[in-house]
Scaffold this active site. Structure first.
Site, PDB file in Angstrom:
ATOM      1  N   GLY A 113       0.661  -1.277  -0.032  1.00  0.00           N
ATOM      2  CA  GLY A 113      -0.258   0.350   0.028  1.00  0.00           C
ATOM      3  C   GLY A 113       0.842   1.176   0.196  1.00  0.00           C
TER       4      GLY A 113
ATOM      5  N   VAL B  54       1.445   3.497   2.198  1.00  0.00           N
ATOM      6  CA  VAL B  54       2.116   3.656   3.977  1.00  0.00           C
ATOM      7  C   VAL B  54       2.962   2.357   3.664  1.00  0.00           C
ATOM      8  CG1 VAL B  54       1.927   3.493   6.557  1.00  0.00           C
ATOM      9  CG2 VAL B  54       0.632   4.935   4.902  1.00  0.00           C
TER      10      VAL B  54
ATOM     11  N   ALA C 282      -5.400  -2.447   5.276  1.00  0.00           N
ATOM     12  CA  ALA C 282      -6.627  -2.305   6.130  1.00  0.00           C
ATOM     13  C   ALA C 282      -7.860  -1.998   4.164  1.00  0.00           C
ATOM     14  CB  ALA C 282      -6.857  -0.508   6.611  1.00  0.00           C
TER      15      ALA C 282
ATOM     16  N   THR D  52      -9.411  -0.404   2.160  1.00  0.00           N
ATOM     17  CA  THR D  52     -10.044   1.412   2.821  1.00  0.00           C
ATOM     18  C   THR D  52     -10.924   2.144   1.483  1.00  0.00           C
ATOM     19  OG1 THR D  52      -8.079   1.638   1.072  1.00  0.00           O
ATOM     20  CG2 THR D  52      -7.827   1.311   2.722  1.00  0.00           C
TER      21      THR D  52
ATOM     22  N   ASP E 167      -8.561  10.096  10.455  1.00  0.00           N
ATOM     23  CA  ASP E 167      -9.604  11.324  10.872  1.00  0.00           C
ATOM     24  C   ASP E 167     -11.319  10.362  10.881  1.00  0.00           C
ATOM     25  OD1 ASP E 167      -9.271  10.742   8.276  1.00  0.00           O
ATOM     26  OD2 ASP E 167     -10.457  12.375   7.364  1.00  0.00           O
TER      27      ASP E 167
ATOM     28  N   TYR F 115     -16.900   2.400   7.355  1.00  0.00           N
ATOM     29  CA  TYR F 115     -15.054   2.568   7.488  1.00  0.00           C
ATOM     30  C   TYR F 115     -15.118   3.190   8.293  1.00  0.00           C
ATOM     31  CZ  TYR F 115     -10.679   4.053   6.348  1.00  0.00           C
ATOM     32  OH  TYR F 115      -8.903   4.289   6.255  1.00  0.00           O
TER      33      TYR F 115
ATOM     34  N   TRP G 256      -5.658  11.779   4.928  1.00  0.00           N
ATOM     35  CA  TRP G 256      -6.208  12.776   3.367  1.00  0.00           C
ATOM     36  C   TRP G 256      -4.788  12.107   2.791  1.00  0.00           C
ATOM     37  CZ3 TRP G 256      -8.272  18.414   3.002  1.00  0.00           C
ATOM     38  CH2 TRP G 256      -9.667  18.404   3.012  1.00  0.00           C
TER      39      TRP G 256
END
Length: 305
Positions: free
Chosen positions: A10, A12, A69, A71, A111, A134, A159
């Site tokens: 992914g 990250v 995850a 996502t 967030d 989510y 973001w």
């Protein structure tokens, strides 16, 4: 130290492979069993708790870094059970194994655990109130990790974008080449955060946290906000993308950019209108001052150029 890195392909996870390399031996795992460039790695189904436990038993890591995850925010509205498996149950499984085997866990949240009705940046101890499936699934993962008894660091970010993968930056660059006029949401505010910044900050925190005495390490475990400094709207972010991309030669012209309301761009999942996160805790605890979102964007545009 042996590090099990889940979701290594992914946005990250890809950056974590580089940032965590000085800390220990990385064992990467993905659902497909491959990394970018068709490089083989461990294969694991993040929706299967037994598979996750079996992988942990076989690898026996001292540190589990979970960048995997579900996502797809809008799709999660129709697949909440699947989202809860990957985002809610899996962190609990990893935490339980870590607690029983003396390992630590790094996890990433969002967030979207907040409802976006706040008037100031959200702190780690503010009440959560997810608006959709989510966010509910990610909050369930946080609670499962807390209940596991493991030593953990949970980074809430927002973001997220990068020079690779599917994200807002790359979508805007594509649309700038295809369209003369674009409408971008102007009434949602947050802090655009590069995946590389998340990975680098994770490594910096771990370098400080892992060397602490056990009691102090446990005292500094828990939730941390990890986003770029400052805030903007999606419309402002798009405008800055186009300005920097034109100067870098990534686009030939800047399309006409109009600000629109969230109501004019309906999506299946509701988004928080205000999802700016306060990063004072990570600064005070680990001495890290995170750069501005504009600096992060300049870095990623430079990488693309």
């Amino acid at each position: 130290m042996k590090i099990l890195l889940l979701g290594a392909n992914g946005q990250v996870g890809f950056e974590l492979q580089r940032s965590l390399a000085p800390i220990g031996e990385i064992v990467a795992a993905t659902r497909s069993g491959t990394l970018p460039g068709a490089v083989p790695c461990e294969r694991v189904d993040f929706y299967d708790p037994d598979a996750l436990r079996a992988l942990c038993e076989r690898i026996a890591p001292q540190l589990i870094v979970n960048a995997a995850a579900h996502t797809a925010v809008d799709r999660a509205e129709d697949e909440e059970a699947l989202a809860l498996q990957a985002n809610g149950a899996a962190p609990g499984v990893l935490g339980a194994w870590a607690a029983a085997n003396g390992a630590a866990v790094v996890h990433y949240s969002t967030d979207y655990v907040f409802d976006g009705s706040g008037q100031r940046p959200y702190r780690e101890d503010d009440a959560t109130a997810p608006l959709g499936a989510y966010g509910r699934s990610k909050r369930a993962g946080e609670l499962a990790l807390e209940a596991s008894g493991a030593e953990f660091l949970n980074f809430r970010t927002a973001w997220v974008y990068a020079a690779r993968g599917g994200n807002f930056l790359r979508t805007m660059l594509r649309l700038a080449r295809e369209r003369d006029r674009l409408g971008v949401v102007a009434d949602q505010r947050g802090a655009p955060t590069p995946a590389r910044l998340i990975a680098q900050t994770t490594a910096c925190v771990l370098a400080r946290w892992l060397v602490l005495a056990p009691d102090e390490r446990r005292a500094k475990a828990g939730h941390y906000n990890l986003v770029s400094a400052g805030e903007c709207s999606w419309h402002e972010f798009a405008g800055e993308i186009f300005t920097l991309a034109l100067a870098a030669g990534l686009i030939e012209r800047i399309p006409e950019l109009a600000g629109i309301a969230t109501a004019d761009y309906p999506t299946k999942a509701r988004r928080p209108a205000y999802s700016v996160l306060d990063t004072q805790k990570i600064a005070a605890t680990f001495g890290l001052q995170l750069p501005s979102w504009r600096q992060g964007l300049r870095d990623v545009i430079g990488e693309l150029a």
